[in-house]
Scaffold this motif. Sequence first.
Motif, PDB file in Angstrom:
ATOM      1  N   CYS A  45       0.847  -1.196   0.000  1.00  0.00           N
ATOM      2  CA  CYS A  45       0.000   0.000   0.000  1.00  0.00           C
ATOM      3  C   CYS A  45       0.879   1.241   0.000  1.00  0.00           C
ATOM      4  N   TYR A  46       0.352   2.329  -0.569  1.00  0.00           N
ATOM      5  CA  TYR A  46       1.099   3.570  -0.737  1.00  0.00           C
ATOM      6  C   TYR A  46       0.266   4.743  -0.253  1.00  0.00           C
ATOM      7  N   ALA A  47       0.952   5.845   0.079  1.00  0.00           N
ATOM      8  CA  ALA A  47       0.290   6.976   0.714  1.00  0.00           C
ATOM      9  C   ALA A  47      -0.627   7.738  -0.235  1.00  0.00           C
ATOM     10  N   THR A  48      -0.248   7.852  -1.507  1.00  0.00           N
ATOM     11  CA  THR A  48      -1.008   8.674  -2.452  1.00  0.00           C
ATOM     12  C   THR A  48      -1.304   7.900  -3.734  1.00  0.00           C
ATOM     13  N   HIS A  49      -2.257   8.424  -4.480  1.00  0.00           N
ATOM     14  CA  HIS A  49      -2.598   7.818  -5.767  1.00  0.00           C
ATOM     15  C   HIS A  49      -1.427   7.935  -6.740  1.00  0.00           C
ATOM     16  N   GLU A  50      -0.737   9.063  -6.700  1.00  0.00           N
ATOM     17  CA  GLU A  50       0.396   9.257  -7.596  1.00  0.00           C
ATOM     18  C   GLU A  50       1.493   8.231  -7.324  1.00  0.00           C
ATOM     19  N   GLU A  51       1.795   8.009  -6.053  1.00  0.00           N
ATOM     20  CA  GLU A  51       2.806   7.026  -5.695  1.00  0.00           C
ATOM     21  C   GLU A  51       2.343   5.625  -6.071  1.00  0.00           C
ATOM     22  N   LEU A  52       1.064   5.349  -5.851  1.00  0.00           N
ATOM     23  CA  LEU A  52       0.494   4.047  -6.221  1.00  0.00           C
ATOM     24  C   LEU A  52       0.698   3.758  -7.697  1.00  0.00           C
ATOM     25  N   MET A  53       0.348   4.721  -8.553  1.00  0.00           N
ATOM     26  CA  MET A  53       0.460   4.492  -9.991  1.00  0.00           C
ATOM     27  C   MET A  53       1.917   4.347 -10.412  1.00  0.00           C
ATOM     28  N   GLU A  54       2.783   5.163  -9.851  1.00  0.00           N
ATOM     29  CA  GLU A  54       4.205   5.091 -10.180  1.00  0.00           C
ATOM     30  C   GLU A  54       4.763   3.714  -9.837  1.00  0.00           C
ATOM     31  N   GLU A  55       4.464   3.220  -8.656  1.00  0.00           N
ATOM     32  CA  GLU A  55       5.022   1.943  -8.212  1.00  0.00           C
ATOM     33  C   GLU A  55       4.370   0.761  -8.924  1.00  0.00           C
ATOM     34  N   THR A  56       3.077   0.848  -9.200  1.00  0.00           N
ATOM     35  CA  THR A  56       2.411  -0.238  -9.922  1.00  0.00           C
ATOM     36  C   THR A  56       2.960  -0.362 -11.330  1.00  0.00           C
ATOM     37  N   LEU A  57       3.116   0.774 -12.004  1.00  0.00           N
ATOM     38  CA  LEU A  57       3.657   0.758 -13.359  1.00  0.00           C
ATOM     39  C   LEU A  57       5.112   0.308 -13.376  1.00  0.00           C
ATOM     40  N   LYS A  58       5.863   0.682 -12.340  1.00  0.00           N
ATOM     41  CA  LYS A  58       7.251   0.248 -12.245  1.00  0.00           C
ATOM     42  C   LYS A  58       7.326  -1.279 -12.131  1.00  0.00           C
ATOM     43  N   THR A  59       6.457  -1.858 -11.290  1.00  0.00           N
ATOM     44  CA  THR A  59       6.428  -3.318 -11.145  1.00  0.00           C
ATOM     45  C   THR A  59       5.998  -3.987 -12.438  1.00  0.00           C
ATOM     46  N   ALA A  60       4.958  -3.431 -13.083  1.00  0.00           N
ATOM     47  CA  ALA A  60       4.475  -4.005 -14.341  1.00  0.00           C
ATOM     48  C   ALA A  60       5.558  -3.962 -15.414  1.00  0.00           C
ATOM     49  N   GLU A  61       6.304  -2.849 -15.473  1.00  0.00           N
ATOM     50  CA  GLU A  61       7.382  -2.726 -16.460  1.00  0.00           C
ATOM     51  C   GLU A  61       8.490  -3.744 -16.184  1.00  0.00           C
ATOM     52  N   LYS A  62       8.780  -3.967 -14.913  1.00  0.00           N
ATOM     53  CA  LYS A  62       9.803  -4.948 -14.554  1.00  0.00           C
ATOM     54  C   LYS A  62       9.381  -6.342 -14.998  1.00  0.00           C
ATOM     55  N   ILE A  63       8.120  -6.708 -14.718  1.00  0.00           N
ATOM     56  CA  ILE A  63       7.600  -8.013 -15.128  1.00  0.00           C
ATOM     57  C   ILE A  63       7.635  -8.144 -16.646  1.00  0.00           C
ATOM     58  N   ALA A  64       7.232  -7.061 -17.345  1.00  0.00           N
ATOM     59  CA  ALA A  64       7.196  -7.082 -18.805  1.00  0.00           C
ATOM     60  C   ALA A  64       8.579  -7.247 -19.414  1.00  0.00           C
ATOM     61  N   GLY A  65       9.634  -6.966 -18.631  1.00  0.00           N
ATOM     62  CA  GLY A  65      10.995  -7.092 -19.130  1.00  0.00           C
ATOM     63  C   GLY A  65      11.552  -8.501 -19.072  1.00  0.00           C
TER      64      GLY A  65
END
Length: 298
Positions: A219-239
Amino acid sequence: MNATTAFRAQLLPRLRAVPFQASTLPRVVRSYSAASSDTAYKYIAVSEPRPGVGQVTLNRPKSLNALSTPLITELNAALRTLDASPSIGAIVLTGSPKAFAAGADIKEMAPLTFSEAYTTSFIESWSDLTTAVKKPLLAAVSGYALGGGCELALMCDLIYTTTDAQFGQPEIKLGTIPGAGGSQRLTRAVGKARAMELILTGNFFSGEEAARWGVAARCYATHEELMEETLKTAEKIAGYSKVAVMAAKEVVNKSQDLALRDGVEFERRVFHSLFGSNDQKVGMKAFAEKQKPEWTHS
């Protein structure tokens, strides 16, 4: 005042207090459509915000992303398109800062009779994404994820959430029960006692509790942080190798269906099968030579 009206009267004042900020949505890099480039979605938005990452954003802001049959039809079509795309390695499903999805569309459900719901297999299509999508599906949950919205998040492979998000299965307040897998998936996530309490009372639980109980991974404090971290994880998996990623998703999901001994045997068979892939050779050779692997996805 009936149950539906009472529930809305309780929920809507709390929702209006949370401002929607369109600027928090990720920049669209590439757009997709369900059938062709001439077809536009009405209830969702689809983009590729990071290389290899497809994003589907629920987009019914006036109804707090209430889930209707037309929305689910578009969602399933978009997910099938992204799942079939050779350039996409992971998919993110999200809503707005105010609501992931505040529930199913009560106006659509209220007039249904038993025979209509039963003979048309009402909401059966909601489960398509749990069986048809082979690539990892990450839910990024802010705001309300209630009823069908909670069930939709639970259908995803991985949930990231904001600390103050609100999950729940409040169907009991409307004289019914979860119908899209909530009683089954929530029980597997939090255990019988806690799931029974949540479903019988209709109580909400926070994003912080979701992470602590194992419903969400982080869990993350803000929506902005949530989206940044979710996309970062998704990009890592996609790699990674799409073959290995697909296999990893399959064996983890099988753990929910099989006894331990059968699950371990299934995992071993899939592990053996990967020795027939090119990417297993690429990955192990690159490791031995201290090189970065160049995946072939075959």
